[in-house]
Design an enzyme around this catalytic site. Structure first.
Site, PDB file in Angstrom:
ATOM      1  N   ASN A  55      -1.260  14.402  -0.584  1.00  0.00           N
ATOM      2  CA  ASN A  55      -0.659  13.593   0.493  1.00  0.00           C
ATOM      3  C   ASN A  55       0.502  13.502   0.414  1.00  0.00           C
ATOM      4  O   ASN A  55       1.382  12.992   1.550  1.00  0.00           O
ATOM      5  CB  ASN A  55      -1.527  12.151   0.435  1.00  0.00           C
ATOM      6  CG  ASN A  55      -1.459  11.395  -0.512  1.00  0.00           C
ATOM      7  OD1 ASN A  55      -1.851  11.911  -1.676  1.00  0.00           O
ATOM      8  ND2 ASN A  55      -0.999  10.222  -0.490  1.00  0.00           N
ATOM      9  N   HIS A  56       1.387  13.463  -0.877  1.00  0.00           N
ATOM     10  CA  HIS A  56       2.720  13.414  -0.707  1.00  0.00           C
ATOM     11  C   HIS A  56       3.805  14.612  -0.664  1.00  0.00           C
ATOM     12  O   HIS A  56       4.896  14.503  -0.794  1.00  0.00           O
ATOM     13  CB  HIS A  56       3.198  12.602  -2.092  1.00  0.00           C
ATOM     14  CG  HIS A  56       2.857  11.195  -2.133  1.00  0.00           C
ATOM     15  ND1 HIS A  56       3.336  10.192  -1.440  1.00  0.00           N
ATOM     16  CD2 HIS A  56       1.592  10.669  -3.007  1.00  0.00           C
ATOM     17  CE1 HIS A  56       2.794   8.912  -1.581  1.00  0.00           C
ATOM     18  NE2 HIS A  56       1.721   9.337  -2.610  1.00  0.00           N
ATOM     19  N   HIS A 115      -5.199  12.421  -7.668  1.00  0.00           N
ATOM     20  CA  HIS A 115      -4.659  11.224  -6.703  1.00  0.00           C
ATOM     21  C   HIS A 115      -4.749   9.957  -7.115  1.00  0.00           C
ATOM     22  O   HIS A 115      -3.786   8.876  -6.673  1.00  0.00           O
ATOM     23  CB  HIS A 115      -5.407  11.734  -5.467  1.00  0.00           C
ATOM     24  CG  HIS A 115      -4.926  10.354  -4.213  1.00  0.00           C
ATOM     25  ND1 HIS A 115      -3.831  10.388  -3.550  1.00  0.00           N
ATOM     26  CD2 HIS A 115      -5.494   9.229  -3.712  1.00  0.00           C
ATOM     27  CE1 HIS A 115      -3.559   9.388  -3.112  1.00  0.00           C
ATOM     28  NE2 HIS A 115      -4.649   8.715  -2.988  1.00  0.00           N
ATOM     29  N   HIS A 170      -8.529  16.072  -3.790  1.00  0.00           N
ATOM     30  CA  HIS A 170      -7.457  15.176  -3.867  1.00  0.00           C
ATOM     31  C   HIS A 170      -7.786  14.014  -3.278  1.00  0.00           C
ATOM     32  O   HIS A 170      -7.597  14.051  -1.887  1.00  0.00           O
ATOM     33  CB  HIS A 170      -5.904  15.629  -3.248  1.00  0.00           C
ATOM     34  CG  HIS A 170      -4.723  15.063  -3.607  1.00  0.00           C
ATOM     35  ND1 HIS A 170      -4.183  15.103  -4.992  1.00  0.00           N
ATOM     36  CD2 HIS A 170      -4.160  14.000  -2.813  1.00  0.00           C
ATOM     37  CE1 HIS A 170      -3.184  14.063  -5.053  1.00  0.00           C
ATOM     38  NE2 HIS A 170      -3.323  13.459  -4.027  1.00  0.00           N
ATOM     39  N   HIS A 190      -4.523   8.735 -10.253  1.00  0.00           N
ATOM     40  CA  HIS A 190      -3.762   8.897 -11.377  1.00  0.00           C
ATOM     41  C   HIS A 190      -4.291   8.414 -12.528  1.00  0.00           C
ATOM     42  O   HIS A 190      -3.484   7.857 -13.570  1.00  0.00           O
ATOM     43  CB  HIS A 190      -2.386   8.273 -10.984  1.00  0.00           C
ATOM     44  CG  HIS A 190      -1.586   8.634 -10.026  1.00  0.00           C
ATOM     45  ND1 HIS A 190      -0.112   8.484  -9.617  1.00  0.00           N
ATOM     46  CD2 HIS A 190      -1.848   9.679  -9.129  1.00  0.00           C
ATOM     47  CE1 HIS A 190       0.505   9.104  -8.790  1.00  0.00           C
ATOM     48  NE2 HIS A 190      -0.603  10.154  -8.466  1.00  0.00           N
ATOM     49  N   GLU A 212       2.632  16.772  -6.728  1.00  0.00           N
ATOM     50  CA  GLU A 212       2.929  15.914  -5.507  1.00  0.00           C
ATOM     51  C   GLU A 212       3.969  14.698  -5.709  1.00  0.00           C
ATOM     52  O   GLU A 212       4.353  14.258  -4.760  1.00  0.00           O
ATOM     53  CB  GLU A 212       1.654  15.499  -4.794  1.00  0.00           C
ATOM     54  CG  GLU A 212       0.908  14.253  -5.508  1.00  0.00           C
ATOM     55  CD  GLU A 212       0.220  13.282  -4.448  1.00  0.00           C
ATOM     56  OE1 GLU A 212       0.059  13.549  -3.392  1.00  0.00           O
ATOM     57  OE2 GLU A 212      -0.571  12.667  -4.998  1.00  0.00           O
ATOM     58  N   ASN A 213       4.089  14.061  -6.800  1.00  0.00           N
ATOM     59  CA  ASN A 213       4.894  13.091  -7.274  1.00  0.00           C
ATOM     60  C   ASN A 213       5.961  13.318  -8.089  1.00  0.00           C
ATOM     61  O   ASN A 213       6.625  12.548  -8.702  1.00  0.00           O
ATOM     62  CB  ASN A 213       4.008  11.913  -7.818  1.00  0.00           C
ATOM     63  CG  ASN A 213       2.650  11.569  -6.988  1.00  0.00           C
ATOM     64  OD1 ASN A 213       1.675  11.868  -7.499  1.00  0.00           O
ATOM     65  ND2 ASN A 213       3.048  11.078  -5.878  1.00  0.00           N
ATOM     66  N   ASP A 239      -1.400  14.744 -11.427  1.00  0.00           N
ATOM     67  CA  ASP A 239      -0.196  14.371 -10.867  1.00  0.00           C
ATOM     68  C   ASP A 239       0.931  14.019 -11.826  1.00  0.00           C
ATOM     69  O   ASP A 239       0.907  13.097 -12.234  1.00  0.00           O
ATOM     70  CB  ASP A 239      -0.407  13.176  -9.930  1.00  0.00           C
ATOM     71  CG  ASP A 239      -1.657  13.205  -9.019  1.00  0.00           C
ATOM     72  OD1 ASP A 239      -2.571  13.750  -9.464  1.00  0.00           O
ATOM     73  OD2 ASP A 239      -1.584  13.031  -7.827  1.00  0.00           O
TER      74      ASP A 239
HETATM   75 FE   LIG Z   1      -0.438  11.428  -7.008  1.00  0.00          FE
HETATM   76 FE   LIG Z   2      -1.839  11.796  -3.796  1.00  0.00          FE
END
Ligand SMILES: [Fe+2]
Ligand SMILES: [Fe+2]
Length: 276
Positions: free
Chosen positions: A67-68, A178, A153, A180, A39-40, A8
């Site tokens: 999820n983001h 996910h 994830h 991190h 995603e981030n 990520d």
């Molecule tokens: Fe993430």
């Molecule tokens: Fe995530």
């Protein structure tokens, strides 16, 4: 094939580190294919078409999310036009985009990338195991494709490990994202699939999972908002990834090794990969 998967990317610090290092990493590791979790990437929440293009221009072949994925609404229409962008496959069918696709590597060979989201301590989506099973049987390794990367994830390492064993012998790499935080359990499972519970983030580790630490600390300690927003920490990022070399015939893993460069974490160069 030689494949690198970067975890990520969190905010500007993560983007700058990945964009600065990836062209050289492609050469040094003689990479066939690069997947990045984006995603981030946009301020810690989601990604934008412009950021996706910057990551592609730096040498990313496919961007996966998590999820983001929908946090930044600008990306929604981009999912219709940009095949190199994936979201978890076990989202509702009506969600934009797709979660599994086959890509041609630049020097030859076909790569299946599948992303699913776990359901333990996460949103209750469709069954990730069924989604992965369907993709693996549609595009079998050493048949339709030469390399298969499965991203799980998720929050729970138990669910991720179960996914690793579920795919063992049918995928080249199963890697988690996910959390991190990079895990140290990289291994080749008995059936030949490379596995790592979490790749870790490309972000500033003087933080709470990539976010500037004041506001998260306030919320943990006082159980109330500190009045601030979550913003990405801006110190130098550590680029966290996993490197896999696969057997050209079977598509199974010959080498799996973590990569960590820059920022606060101790540097780790993938063992088995020769620096050029
Ligand atoms: Fe993430
Ligand atoms: Fe995530």
């Amino acid at each position: 094939m030689k494949v690198l998967y970067l975890g990520d990317v969190v905010g500007r610090s993560g983007r700058e580190a990945v964009i600065a290092r990836l062209p050289e990493l492609r050469r040094q590791l003689d990479l066939d294919f690069v997947v990045v979790n984006g995603e981030n990437a946009a301020g810690g929440f989601g990604l934008t078409p412009a950021i996706a293009d910057d990551l592609f221009a730096a040498g990313t072949d496919v961007i996966v999310t998590g999820n983001h994925v929908w946090d930044n609404r600008d990306i929604l229409p981009h999912f219709q036009r940009e095949r190199r962008l994936l979201r978890p496959d076990n989202y509702p069918r009506s969600a934009p985009g797709r979660g599994a696709a086959v890509y041609d590597a630049r020097r030859g060979g076909r790569v299946l990338v599948v992303q699913v989201m776990g359901r333990v301590f996460m949103d209750p989506l469709d069954d990730p195991f069924q989604a992965v099973a369907s993709a693996l049987s549609t595009y079998p390794l050493a048949g339709a494709v030469h390399f298969t990367l499965v991203d799980i994830h998720g929050e729970a390492t138990s669910e991720k490990m179960a996914m690793g064993h579920f795919c063992d012998g049918r995928a080249s790499l199963v890697a988690g994202t996910h959390s991190h935080v990079p895990t140290a359990d990289h291994q080749i499972l008995p059936g030949g699939t490379a596995y790592l519970s979490d790749v870790g983030m490309c972000g500033d580790f003087d933080s709470v999972i990539g976010m500037e630490k004041t506001e998260p600390l306030h919320r943990f300690i006082r159980k109330m908002s500190g009045g601030g927003r979550f913003t990405p920490a801006l110190g130098e990022a550590t680029v966290c990834g996993v490197y896999v070399e696969s057997d050209p015939k079977s598509g199974l893993a010959l080498t799996v090794a973590p990569l960590r460069l820059g920022g606060r974490l101790e540097p780790v160069w993938p063992v088995g990969a020769m620096p050029a």
